[in-house]
Design a protein around this motif. Structure first.
Motif, short mmCIF file in Angstrom:
data_model
loop_
_atom_site.label_atom_id
_atom_site.label_comp_id
_atom_site.label_asym_id
_atom_site.label_seq_id
_atom_site.Cartn_x
_atom_site.Cartn_y
_atom_site.Cartn_z
N GLY A 39 0.78 -1.23 0.00
CA GLY A 39 0.00 0.00 0.00
C GLY A 39 0.81 1.28 0.00
O GLY A 39 0.24 2.38 -0.03
N VAL A 40 2.15 1.19 0.03
CA VAL A 40 3.00 2.37 0.08
C VAL A 40 3.01 3.07 -1.28
O VAL A 40 3.00 2.42 -2.32
CB VAL A 40 4.43 1.98 0.51
CG1 VAL A 40 5.42 3.11 0.28
CG2 VAL A 40 4.44 1.56 1.98
N VAL A 41 3.04 4.40 -1.25
CA VAL A 41 3.07 5.20 -2.48
C VAL A 41 4.36 6.01 -2.53
O VAL A 41 4.97 6.30 -1.51
CB VAL A 41 1.85 6.14 -2.58
CG1 VAL A 41 0.56 5.34 -2.70
CG2 VAL A 41 1.78 7.08 -1.38
N SER A 42 4.78 6.38 -3.75
CA SER A 42 6.04 7.10 -3.93
C SER A 42 5.78 8.60 -4.01
O SER A 42 5.87 9.22 -5.08
CB SER A 42 6.76 6.60 -5.19
OG SER A 42 5.91 6.66 -6.31
N ARG A 43 5.46 9.19 -2.87
CA ARG A 43 5.26 10.63 -2.75
C ARG A 43 5.98 11.10 -1.50
O ARG A 43 6.57 10.32 -0.77
CB ARG A 43 3.77 10.97 -2.64
CG ARG A 43 2.94 10.55 -3.84
CD ARG A 43 1.55 11.19 -3.79
NE ARG A 43 0.69 10.63 -4.81
CZ ARG A 43 -0.21 9.68 -4.61
NH1 ARG A 43 -0.36 9.18 -3.39
NH2 ARG A 43 -0.96 9.23 -5.58
N MET A 46 0.67 6.90 3.80
CA MET A 46 1.30 5.67 3.28
C MET A 46 2.57 5.96 2.49
O MET A 46 2.83 5.39 1.44
CB MET A 46 0.31 4.86 2.44
CG MET A 46 -0.87 4.32 3.22
SD MET A 46 -0.37 3.23 4.59
CE MET A 46 0.35 1.85 3.71
N THR A 47 3.38 6.88 3.01
CA THR A 47 4.66 7.19 2.38
C THR A 47 5.80 6.83 3.33
O THR A 47 5.66 6.87 4.55
CB THR A 47 4.77 8.67 2.02
OG1 THR A 47 4.44 9.47 3.17
CG2 THR A 47 3.82 9.03 0.89
N THR A 86 10.95 7.01 -5.59
CA THR A 86 10.40 7.59 -6.81
C THR A 86 9.62 6.56 -7.63
O THR A 86 8.89 6.92 -8.54
CB THR A 86 11.53 8.17 -7.68
OG1 THR A 86 12.46 7.13 -8.01
CG2 THR A 86 12.27 9.27 -6.94
N ARG A 87 9.82 5.29 -7.32
CA ARG A 87 9.12 4.21 -8.02
C ARG A 87 9.16 2.99 -7.12
O ARG A 87 10.17 2.73 -6.46
CB ARG A 87 9.84 3.92 -9.35
CG ARG A 87 9.13 2.96 -10.28
CD ARG A 87 9.83 2.95 -11.65
NE ARG A 87 11.23 2.60 -11.53
CZ ARG A 87 11.74 1.41 -11.86
NH1 ARG A 87 10.96 0.46 -12.33
NH2 ARG A 87 13.03 1.17 -11.73
N ILE A 88 8.08 2.24 -7.05
CA ILE A 88 8.00 1.04 -6.23
C ILE A 88 7.64 -0.14 -7.11
O ILE A 88 6.71 -0.05 -7.94
CB ILE A 88 6.97 1.22 -5.09
CG1 ILE A 88 7.44 2.34 -4.15
CG2 ILE A 88 6.78 -0.07 -4.31
CD1 ILE A 88 6.42 2.74 -3.11
N ARG A 110 6.64 -4.15 -6.99
CA ARG A 110 6.21 -5.28 -6.17
C ARG A 110 5.80 -6.43 -7.07
O ARG A 110 5.23 -6.21 -8.14
CB ARG A 110 5.04 -4.86 -5.27
CG ARG A 110 5.40 -3.89 -4.16
CD ARG A 110 4.19 -3.29 -3.49
NE ARG A 110 3.57 -2.27 -4.31
CZ ARG A 110 3.14 -1.09 -3.86
NH1 ARG A 110 3.27 -0.78 -2.59
NH2 ARG A 110 2.59 -0.22 -4.67
N ALA A 140 12.50 -0.54 -4.67
CA ALA A 140 12.12 0.86 -4.87
C ALA A 140 13.33 1.62 -5.40
O ALA A 140 14.47 1.35 -4.98
CB ALA A 140 11.64 1.49 -3.57
#
Length: 271
Positions: free
Chosen positions: A97-101, A106-107, A127-129, A131, A149
């Motif tokens: 659920g982690v986001v790249s912001r 969820m960062t 900057t990019r995930i 999975r 990441a």
């Protein structure tokens, strides 16, 4: 690097390619020598995690505060070789659920070489995930509990590996191979490490016996062949997998780096 929280632009591929030829010449010679705890050629005595001062290739994965500054501990992570020099590996269950912001729910942030809350190599933001689909959408196959990441540091065009070095990405080790576990427990201000022999719970799950590895170590590397001069070794797993790494602090698991996981790594590492 803690006073400004402007979103980080991704490092361009051109910048990464410019620095790539310099990594071996400029990074390796500048890296601190690892402690004997990581490089001795026999299992730890006692067979338990011991604190040390950290190494630049390995770090903490932490939650971000609302303003983007580093917050509470989440997991551990490790820099691994890639074309762009900006790739870290951790457990997939650490990035669910982690986001790249920056500064959003969820960062997360990555702090390489952290020890007692220090940030000797700055704070790096995803900057990019990447999975594996075998973990996503509620599947959570423990044989694919690994994720990657790409990361960048605010105001610095250099890729991570130029600053900290990076570990090699390996394959499935042989039974009895000496390996080193490194991670950041919730309960300690220091990273811990332990040398142990590789066992297998199954063909796709490494089993590693070392006491004192509680929550927080997930995503930390299982390393072999650590160079006593540079600290660079080969990742043969990240702690996680079966039972998210295990329910006992004296037995830890890691998904074996099977051909399918190595293919995911190649896809993540090509940028």
């Amino acid at each position: 690097m803690t006073g400004s929280h402007i979103p980080v632009p991704p490092i361009s591929l051109l910048v990464a390619k410019f620095f790539a030829p310099l990594l071996a010449a400029s990074t390796i010679s500048a890296l601190p020598a690892p402690p004997v705890l990581l490089t001795a050629n026999r299992p730890s005595t006692p067979l338990a995690g011991a604190p040390f001062g950290g190494m630049p290739q390995i770090g903490e994965l932490v939650w971000q505060n609302p303003d983007g500054s580093p917050g509470a501990k989440l997991c551990s992570a490790v820099a691994v070789d890639s074309a762009g020099g900006d790739l870290i590996a951790t457990a997939a269950h650490c990035l669910g659920g982690v986001v790249s912001r920056i500064g959003a729910p969820m960062t997360v942030a990555y702090i390489p070489g952290s020890d007692k809350g220090s940030r000797p190599y700055g704070v790096w933001y995803p900057t990019r995930i990447i999975r594996p689909p075998q973990w996503m959408n509620g599947v959570k196959n423990p044989d694919f509990d690994i994720a990657f990441a790409t990361v960048a540091r605010q105001g610095d065009p250099r890729p991570l590996a130029f600053v900290t070095g990076s570990e090699h990405f390996g394959a499935v080790p042989s039974t009895g191979r000496l390996a080193v576990l490194v991670g950041y427990p919730y309960t300690s201000p220091d990273p811990i490490a332990c040398r142990t022999r590789v066992r297998f719970r199954s063909p796709t799950q490494l089993e590693l016996d070392c006491a004192g590895f509680p929550g927080g170590i997930s995503g930390g590397p299982v390393l072999t062949d650590i160079d006593p001069d540079t600290g660079i070794g080969t990742v043969v797993g990240v702690m996680g997998g079966y039972q998210d790494g295990g329910t006992r602090s004296d037995i830890t698991y890691a998904a074996a780096l099977t051909p399918a996981i190595r293919q995911l790594y190649r896809e993540a590492a090509q940028y």
